[in-house]
Design a protein around this motif. Structure first.
Motif, PDB file in Angstrom:
ATOM      1  N   MET A   1      18.003 -20.679   0.367  1.00  0.00           N
ATOM      2  CA  MET A   1      18.815 -20.919   1.790  1.00  0.00           C
ATOM      3  C   MET A   1      18.118 -21.807   2.621  1.00  0.00           C
ATOM      4  SD  MET A   1      20.583 -17.453   3.052  1.00  0.00           S
ATOM      5  CE  MET A   1      21.196 -16.223   2.124  1.00  0.00           C
ATOM      6  N   LYS A   2      17.629 -23.053   2.206  1.00  0.00           N
ATOM      7  CA  LYS A   2      16.999 -24.040   2.832  1.00  0.00           C
ATOM      8  C   LYS A   2      17.874 -24.669   3.894  1.00  0.00           C
ATOM      9  CE  LYS A   2      13.405 -24.850  -0.689  1.00  0.00           C
ATOM     10  NZ  LYS A   2      12.593 -25.910  -1.455  1.00  0.00           N
ATOM     11  N   ASN A   3      18.962 -24.584   3.907  1.00  0.00           N
ATOM     12  CA  ASN A   3      20.036 -25.214   4.665  1.00  0.00           C
ATOM     13  C   ASN A   3      20.251 -24.424   5.742  1.00  0.00           C
ATOM     14  OD1 ASN A   3      21.463 -23.962   3.037  1.00  0.00           O
ATOM     15  ND2 ASN A   3      23.016 -25.581   2.834  1.00  0.00           N
ATOM     16  N   SER A   4      20.007 -23.147   6.103  1.00  0.00           N
ATOM     17  CA  SER A   4      20.205 -22.255   6.909  1.00  0.00           C
ATOM     18  C   SER A   4      18.952 -21.900   7.774  1.00  0.00           C
ATOM     19  CB  SER A   4      20.808 -20.767   6.070  1.00  0.00           C
ATOM     20  OG  SER A   4      21.848 -21.269   5.385  1.00  0.00           O
ATOM     21  N   ALA A   5      19.476 -21.219   8.989  1.00  0.00           N
ATOM     22  CA  ALA A   5      18.216 -20.799   9.804  1.00  0.00           C
ATOM     23  C   ALA A   5      19.015 -19.642  10.579  1.00  0.00           C
ATOM     24  CB  ALA A   5      17.809 -21.895  10.759  1.00  0.00           C
ATOM     25  N   LEU A   6      17.986 -18.617  10.749  1.00  0.00           N
ATOM     26  CA  LEU A   6      18.310 -17.418  11.657  1.00  0.00           C
ATOM     27  C   LEU A   6      17.584 -17.902  13.251  1.00  0.00           C
ATOM     28  CD1 LEU A   6      18.993 -14.426  12.362  1.00  0.00           C
ATOM     29  CD2 LEU A   6      16.466 -13.846  11.889  1.00  0.00           C
ATOM     30  N   VAL A   7      18.578 -17.760  14.092  1.00  0.00           N
ATOM     31  CA  VAL A   7      18.177 -18.066  15.572  1.00  0.00           C
ATOM     32  C   VAL A   7      18.201 -16.677  16.282  1.00  0.00           C
ATOM     33  CG1 VAL A   7      18.873 -19.464  17.619  1.00  0.00           C
ATOM     34  CG2 VAL A   7      19.237 -20.231  15.154  1.00  0.00           C
ATOM     35  N   VAL A   8      17.115 -16.490  16.803  1.00  0.00           N
ATOM     36  CA  VAL A   8      16.919 -15.253  17.766  1.00  0.00           C
ATOM     37  C   VAL A   8      17.086 -15.704  19.196  1.00  0.00           C
ATOM     38  CG1 VAL A   8      15.645 -13.222  18.477  1.00  0.00           C
ATOM     39  CG2 VAL A   8      15.835 -14.237  16.053  1.00  0.00           C
ATOM     40  N   ILE A  30      14.996 -10.644  10.281  1.00  0.00           N
ATOM     41  CA  ILE A  30      13.693 -11.827  10.243  1.00  0.00           C
ATOM     42  C   ILE A  30      13.118 -11.604   8.883  1.00  0.00           C
ATOM     43  CG2 ILE A  30      11.736 -12.314  11.263  1.00  0.00           C
ATOM     44  CD1 ILE A  30      12.737 -11.218  13.982  1.00  0.00           C
ATOM     45  N   ASP A  31      12.878 -10.383   8.230  1.00  0.00           N
ATOM     46  CA  ASP A  31      12.192 -10.282   7.165  1.00  0.00           C
ATOM     47  C   ASP A  31      13.151 -10.829   6.190  1.00  0.00           C
ATOM     48  OD1 ASP A  31      10.017  -9.024   8.001  1.00  0.00           O
ATOM     49  OD2 ASP A  31      10.802  -6.956   7.834  1.00  0.00           O
ATOM     50  N   TRP A  32      14.360 -10.548   6.250  1.00  0.00           N
ATOM     51  CA  TRP A  32      15.544 -11.167   5.199  1.00  0.00           C
ATOM     52  C   TRP A  32      15.498 -12.585   5.210  1.00  0.00           C
ATOM     53  CZ3 TRP A  32      19.978 -13.889   6.549  1.00  0.00           C
ATOM     54  CH2 TRP A  32      20.894 -13.882   5.768  1.00  0.00           C
ATOM     55  N   ALA A  33      15.387 -13.286   6.492  1.00  0.00           N
ATOM     56  CA  ALA A  33      15.412 -14.680   6.303  1.00  0.00           C
ATOM     57  C   ALA A  33      14.185 -15.177   5.729  1.00  0.00           C
ATOM     58  CB  ALA A  33      15.562 -15.041   7.950  1.00  0.00           C
ATOM     59  N   VAL A  34      13.164 -15.113   6.100  1.00  0.00           N
ATOM     60  CA  VAL A  34      11.759 -15.165   5.479  1.00  0.00           C
ATOM     61  C   VAL A  34      11.656 -14.868   4.151  1.00  0.00           C
ATOM     62  CG1 VAL A  34       9.254 -14.792   5.489  1.00  0.00           C
ATOM     63  CG2 VAL A  34      10.513 -15.224   7.612  1.00  0.00           C
ATOM     64  N   ALA A  35      12.301 -13.922   3.441  1.00  0.00           N
ATOM     65  CA  ALA A  35      12.220 -13.689   2.184  1.00  0.00           C
ATOM     66  C   ALA A  35      13.379 -14.818   1.335  1.00  0.00           C
ATOM     67  CB  ALA A  35      12.837 -12.504   1.777  1.00  0.00           C
ATOM     68  N   GLY A  36      14.247 -15.199   2.174  1.00  0.00           N
ATOM     69  CA  GLY A  36      15.206 -16.138   1.650  1.00  0.00           C
ATOM     70  C   GLY A  36      14.983 -17.607   1.711  1.00  0.00           C
ATOM     71  N   PHE A  96      14.965 -29.880  10.495  1.00  0.00           N
ATOM     72  CA  PHE A  96      15.226 -28.843   9.380  1.00  0.00           C
ATOM     73  C   PHE A  96      16.224 -29.434   8.518  1.00  0.00           C
ATOM     74  CE2 PHE A  96      14.522 -25.271  12.701  1.00  0.00           C
ATOM     75  CZ  PHE A  96      13.066 -25.524  12.518  1.00  0.00           C
ATOM     76  N   ALA A  97      17.378 -29.992   9.056  1.00  0.00           N
ATOM     77  CA  ALA A  97      18.433 -30.684   8.217  1.00  0.00           C
ATOM     78  C   ALA A  97      17.870 -31.787   7.164  1.00  0.00           C
ATOM     79  CB  ALA A  97      19.549 -31.438   8.856  1.00  0.00           C
ATOM     80  N   ASN A  98      16.903 -32.504   7.634  1.00  0.00           N
ATOM     81  CA  ASN A  98      16.341 -33.501   6.766  1.00  0.00           C
ATOM     82  C   ASN A  98      15.545 -32.689   5.593  1.00  0.00           C
ATOM     83  OD1 ASN A  98      17.340 -35.618   8.036  1.00  0.00           O
ATOM     84  ND2 ASN A  98      15.670 -35.859   9.576  1.00  0.00           N
ATOM     85  N   THR A  99      15.074 -31.635   5.672  1.00  0.00           N
ATOM     86  CA  THR A  99      14.277 -30.874   4.576  1.00  0.00           C
ATOM     87  C   THR A  99      15.260 -30.424   3.366  1.00  0.00           C
ATOM     88  OG1 THR A  99      14.300 -28.715   5.606  1.00  0.00           O
ATOM     89  CG2 THR A  99      12.601 -30.370   6.460  1.00  0.00           C
ATOM     90  N   ILE A 100      16.447 -30.655   3.748  1.00  0.00           N
ATOM     91  CA  ILE A 100      17.456 -29.886   2.545  1.00  0.00           C
ATOM     92  C   ILE A 100      17.527 -30.770   1.517  1.00  0.00           C
ATOM     93  CG2 ILE A 100      19.851 -29.237   2.125  1.00  0.00           C
ATOM     94  CD1 ILE A 100      19.974 -28.793   5.256  1.00  0.00           C
TER      95      ILE A 100
END
Length: 100
Positions: A1-8, A30-36, A96-100
Motif C-alpha cells: 500500500m505504498k500509495n496510501s497513508a494513515l493520518v492521525v 498504526i501497527d496495521w499501516a506500518v505492517a502494510g 509521498f505521491a512521487n514514491t509510488i
C-alpha cells in the motif's frame, strides 16, 4: 500500500478527556499501516489566538498523547481547522505521491 497513508489528526492532550477509550484502536491502526508499508502522518493543532488556553504551542496540552505510537517523524502542525493549508504537509503529500 505504498500509495496510501494513515493520518492521525489532533490526538493531543487538550483534545479530549476520554481518548483512553480509543487509543488502543488507534495504535492497532498504526501497527496495521506500518505492517502494510503505509506512511503514517500525525497532525497537531496549535492555537495561536491571543489568550488561548488550549493547544498552546510549547505546552503539555498541545503535545500528542503519550500513549499513542509514533511510527514516523512526519508530524505536522496546523493553526487553522484545515491541515491541508499547511505548506509542509502539502509538500510531504507530493513527495509521498512521487514514491509510488
Amino acid at each position: 500500500m505504498k500509495n496510501s497513508a494513515l493520518v492521525v489528526i489532533d490526538l493531543q492532550n487538550d483534545i479530549t478527556k476520554n481518548y483512553m477509550e480509543i487509543i488502543a484502536r488507534v495504535n492497532q491502526a498504526i501497527d496495521w499501516a506500518v505492517a502494510g508499508g503505509m506512511h503514517v502522518v500525525y497532525i497537531q493543532n496549535h492555537n495561536l489566538s491571543a489568550g488561548t488556553r488550549t493547544f498552546k504551542p510549547g505546552t503539555h496540552g498541545a503535545e500528542l498523547v503519550p500513549e499513542m505510537k509514533i511510527a514516523s517523524d512526519h508530524i505536522f502542525t496546523k493553526t487553522k481547522s484545515n491541515a491541508l493549508t499547511r505548506r509542509p504537509l502539502k509538500k510531504s503529500v507530493k513527495e509521498f505521491a512521487n514514491t509510488i
